[in-house]
Design a protein around this motif. Structure first.
Motif, PDB file in Angstrom:
ATOM      1  N   GLY A 216     -11.609  42.476 -52.989  1.00  0.00           N
ATOM      2  CA  GLY A 216     -11.708  41.269 -53.796  1.00  0.00           C
ATOM      3  C   GLY A 216     -10.769  40.167 -53.360  1.00  0.00           C
ATOM      4  N   SER A 217      -9.523  40.512 -53.020  1.00  0.00           N
ATOM      5  CA  SER A 217      -8.563  39.478 -52.639  1.00  0.00           C
ATOM      6  C   SER A 217      -8.953  38.821 -51.321  1.00  0.00           C
ATOM      7  CB  SER A 217      -7.159  40.080 -52.537  1.00  0.00           C
ATOM      8  OG  SER A 217      -7.115  41.107 -51.556  1.00  0.00           O
ATOM      9  N   GLU A 218      -9.453  39.626 -50.372  1.00  0.00           N
ATOM     10  CA  GLU A 218      -9.898  39.059 -49.091  1.00  0.00           C
ATOM     11  C   GLU A 218     -11.114  38.167 -49.287  1.00  0.00           C
ATOM     12  OE1 GLU A 218     -11.314  40.476 -44.602  1.00  0.00           O
ATOM     13  OE2 GLU A 218     -11.133  41.938 -46.237  1.00  0.00           O
ATOM     14  N   ALA A 219     -12.051  38.617 -50.121  1.00  0.00           N
ATOM     15  CA  ALA A 219     -13.247  37.827 -50.399  1.00  0.00           C
ATOM     16  C   ALA A 219     -12.878  36.507 -51.068  1.00  0.00           C
ATOM     17  CB  ALA A 219     -14.204  38.617 -51.282  1.00  0.00           C
ATOM     18  N   LEU A 220     -11.934  36.545 -52.007  1.00  0.00           N
ATOM     19  CA  LEU A 220     -11.521  35.331 -52.701  1.00  0.00           C
ATOM     20  C   LEU A 220     -10.891  34.331 -51.735  1.00  0.00           C
ATOM     21  CD1 LEU A 220     -11.119  33.775 -55.345  1.00  0.00           C
ATOM     22  CD2 LEU A 220      -8.933  34.966 -55.614  1.00  0.00           C
ATOM     23  N   ARG A 221     -10.007  34.818 -50.870  1.00  0.00           N
ATOM     24  CA  ARG A 221      -9.367  33.925 -49.901  1.00  0.00           C
ATOM     25  C   ARG A 221     -10.400  33.275 -48.980  1.00  0.00           C
ATOM     26  NH1 ARG A 221      -5.646  38.196 -49.530  1.00  0.00           N
ATOM     27  NH2 ARG A 221      -6.599  38.864 -47.562  1.00  0.00           N
ATOM     28  N   SER A 222     -11.335  34.071 -48.486  1.00  0.00           N
ATOM     29  CA  SER A 222     -12.349  33.541 -47.570  1.00  0.00           C
ATOM     30  C   SER A 222     -13.274  32.554 -48.265  1.00  0.00           C
ATOM     31  CB  SER A 222     -13.157  34.689 -46.963  1.00  0.00           C
ATOM     32  OG  SER A 222     -12.342  35.515 -46.173  1.00  0.00           O
ATOM     33  N   LEU A 223     -13.628  32.886 -49.488  1.00  0.00           N
ATOM     34  CA  LEU A 223     -14.518  32.001 -50.239  1.00  0.00           C
ATOM     35  C   LEU A 223     -13.871  30.643 -50.465  1.00  0.00           C
ATOM     36  CD1 LEU A 223     -17.210  31.767 -51.765  1.00  0.00           C
ATOM     37  CD2 LEU A 223     -16.049  32.673 -53.778  1.00  0.00           C
ATOM     38  N   LEU A 224     -12.627  30.625 -50.873  1.00  0.00           N
ATOM     39  CA  LEU A 224     -11.935  29.356 -51.114  1.00  0.00           C
ATOM     40  C   LEU A 224     -11.661  28.615 -49.806  1.00  0.00           C
ATOM     41  CD1 LEU A 224      -9.418  30.460 -53.888  1.00  0.00           C
ATOM     42  CD2 LEU A 224     -11.517  29.119 -54.162  1.00  0.00           C
ATOM     43  N   ARG A 225     -11.384  29.354 -48.739  1.00  0.00           N
ATOM     44  CA  ARG A 225     -11.106  28.717 -47.454  1.00  0.00           C
ATOM     45  C   ARG A 225     -12.363  28.078 -46.869  1.00  0.00           C
ATOM     46  NH1 ARG A 225      -8.608  32.715 -45.343  1.00  0.00           N
ATOM     47  NH2 ARG A 225     -10.356  33.646 -44.215  1.00  0.00           N
ATOM     48  N   CYS A 226     -13.539  28.647 -47.169  1.00  0.00           N
ATOM     49  CA  CYS A 226     -14.782  28.155 -46.587  1.00  0.00           C
ATOM     50  C   CYS A 226     -15.532  27.187 -47.491  1.00  0.00           C
ATOM     51  CB  CYS A 226     -15.693  29.333 -46.225  1.00  0.00           C
ATOM     52  SG  CYS A 226     -15.082  30.316 -44.844  1.00  0.00           S
ATOM     53  N   GLN A 227     -15.033  26.933 -48.694  1.00  0.00           N
ATOM     54  CA  GLN A 227     -15.693  25.950 -49.552  1.00  0.00           C
ATOM     55  C   GLN A 227     -15.335  24.539 -49.070  1.00  0.00           C
ATOM     56  OE1 GLN A 227     -14.219  23.747 -52.006  1.00  0.00           O
ATOM     57  NE2 GLN A 227     -12.180  24.312 -51.301  1.00  0.00           N
ATOM     58  N   LEU A 228     -16.270  23.647 -49.212  1.00  0.00           N
ATOM     59  CA  LEU A 228     -16.094  22.262 -48.766  1.00  0.00           C
ATOM     60  C   LEU A 228     -15.977  21.370 -49.995  1.00  0.00           C
ATOM     61  CD1 LEU A 228     -16.098  20.472 -46.183  1.00  0.00           C
ATOM     62  CD2 LEU A 228     -18.529  20.114 -46.578  1.00  0.00           C
ATOM     63  N   ASN A 229     -14.817  20.759 -50.169  1.00  0.00           N
ATOM     64  CA  ASN A 229     -14.599  19.887 -51.314  1.00  0.00           C
ATOM     65  C   ASN A 229     -13.501  18.894 -50.969  1.00  0.00           C
ATOM     66  OD1 ASN A 229     -13.205  19.179 -54.083  1.00  0.00           O
ATOM     67  ND2 ASN A 229     -15.239  19.961 -54.597  1.00  0.00           N
ATOM     68  N   PHE A 230     -13.733  17.622 -51.297  1.00  0.00           N
ATOM     69  CA  PHE A 230     -12.792  16.560 -50.946  1.00  0.00           C
ATOM     70  C   PHE A 230     -12.074  15.993 -52.158  1.00  0.00           C
ATOM     71  CE2 PHE A 230     -16.440  16.488 -48.067  1.00  0.00           C
ATOM     72  CZ  PHE A 230     -15.813  16.688 -46.851  1.00  0.00           C
ATOM     73  N   GLU A 231     -12.349  16.571 -53.329  1.00  0.00           N
ATOM     74  CA  GLU A 231     -11.837  15.998 -54.570  1.00  0.00           C
ATOM     75  C   GLU A 231     -10.379  16.355 -54.801  1.00  0.00           C
ATOM     76  OE1 GLU A 231     -13.047  16.172 -59.276  1.00  0.00           O
ATOM     77  OE2 GLU A 231     -14.564  16.575 -57.753  1.00  0.00           O
ATOM     78  N   LYS A 232      -9.588  15.387 -55.220  1.00  0.00           N
ATOM     79  CA  LYS A 232      -8.162  15.589 -55.447  1.00  0.00           C
ATOM     80  C   LYS A 232      -7.759  15.403 -56.907  1.00  0.00           C
ATOM     81  CE  LYS A 232      -7.318  16.251 -51.088  1.00  0.00           C
ATOM     82  NZ  LYS A 232      -6.974  17.594 -50.598  1.00  0.00           N
ATOM     83  N   GLY A 233      -8.710  15.234 -57.782  1.00  0.00           N
ATOM     84  CA  GLY A 233      -8.388  14.960 -59.176  1.00  0.00           C
ATOM     85  C   GLY A 233      -7.818  16.170 -59.899  1.00  0.00           C
ATOM     86  N   PRO A 234      -7.235  15.950 -61.083  1.00  0.00           N
ATOM     87  CA  PRO A 234      -6.677  17.055 -61.874  1.00  0.00           C
ATOM     88  C   PRO A 234      -7.775  18.020 -62.302  1.00  0.00           C
ATOM     89  CG  PRO A 234      -6.769  15.029 -63.163  1.00  0.00           C
ATOM     90  CD  PRO A 234      -7.092  14.642 -61.752  1.00  0.00           C
ATOM     91  N   GLY A 235      -7.483  19.291 -62.227  1.00  0.00           N
ATOM     92  CA  GLY A 235      -8.430  20.304 -62.653  1.00  0.00           C
ATOM     93  C   GLY A 235      -9.361  20.806 -61.567  1.00  0.00           C
ATOM     94  N   THR A 236      -9.359  20.161 -60.394  1.00  0.00           N
ATOM     95  CA  THR A 236     -10.292  20.563 -59.336  1.00  0.00           C
ATOM     96  C   THR A 236     -10.010  21.982 -58.852  1.00  0.00           C
ATOM     97  OG1 THR A 236     -10.536  18.272 -58.601  1.00  0.00           O
ATOM     98  CG2 THR A 236     -11.188  19.988 -57.065  1.00  0.00           C
TER      99      THR A 236
END
Length: 269
Positions: A216-236
């Motif tokens: 699970g921890s490896e999957a979570l790291r990879s998932l977040l590393r491979c997501q594409l998002n440019f938003e910098k607002g609070p809560g992102t």
């Protein structure tokens, strides 16, 4: 008697991408023509969506990375060659953009990468294929083998969704993958489509094909590393982390290592 100039007729285009409808309208037929030429396979009306008033404006790609900010239902997206504002409550917005494909691609990637997380999904750096009526995603940054895997899968007769960026959404409690117009080395146009998510694999190259469970921890790291998002607002960050945790709780994650020799790795999926 003075003759009043006749205004040019407005041009418009309706697109459907990632489960969202986008209607673009402009007094400049040129920029709508570029949109239609690049995304024509995704031209269709959707039951709901967002409407943009579009105008041409000069600009350069620098800075290359878009800036995205959401504040009080007002979504702002900008780069050196485009600037857009969208009211999420009313569904209406304005886009000022330079009339070339790379600019319009950057605008749509920025927009969808912000909209999808608000529907429980992601825009993911991944290869996506269809097998047995389900979509399988293979996460990986540049060099992981996404395009190689996609070419081998296509050569074996399977449908490729994208070799670079795939659109994952949550609808009616189910995770679904949409056809993507965003491609890498294969440089295909993509096609509209919608498939239930069958599973997600972390991708790697090897001499011998192998598949294994993924922690699970490896999957979570990879998932977040491979997501594409440019938003910098609070809560992102919290939004993306919450989406990832819910996805991990109900989706099969594995690790796939494959050889470039042939498509026999598909038997392991």
């Amino acid at each position: 008697m003075a003759v009043r100039p006749v205004a040019a007729p407005a041009a418009s285009l309706a697109l459907a991408m990632g489960g969202f409808g986008l209607r673009l309208k402009s007094d400049s037929a040129g920029i709508i023509s570029i949109f239609r030429g690049r995304y024509g396979r995704f031209a269709r009306r959707a039951a709901r969506g967002f409407s943009f008033s579009v105008r041409e404006a000069p600009g350069r790609e620098s800075p290359f990375r878009p800036a995205v900010l959401l504040k009080d239902n007002r979504l702002e997206l900008k780069r050196g060659d485009f600037s857009a504002v969208l009211n999420l409550r009313s569904g209406t917005g304005e886009l000022s953009a330079a009339p070339y494909e790379q600019c319009l691609d950057a605008f749509l990637r920025s927009l969808l990468s912000s909209l999808l997380p608000r529907r429980g999904g992601f825009m993911l750096h991944s290869a996506g294929i269809v097998k047995g009526g389900k979509a399988f995603l293979f996460l990986g940054k540049s060099g992981a083998g996404k395009s190689t895997l996609a070419k081998l899968a296509a050569g074996s007769g399977l449908e490729v969704i994208s070799d670079e960026i795939n659109l994952l959404s949550l609808e009616g409690g189910r995770r679904v993958v949409y056809g993507s117009p965003f491609w890498g080395e294969m440089r295909c146009e993509g096609r509209p489509g919608r498939w239930p998510l069958g599973g997600i694999y972390l991708l790697g190259k090897a001499r011998i094909n192998s598949a294994a469970a993924c922690g699970g921890s490896e999957a979570l790291r990879s998932l977040l590393r491979c997501q594409l998002n440019f938003e910098k607002g609070p809560g992102t960050a919290g939004l993306l982390l919450g989406n990832a945790a819910r996805l991990l709780a109900c989706t099969k994650f594995g690790r796939l290592k494959f050889s470039k020799r042939d498509a026999s790795f598909l038997d392991l999926i």
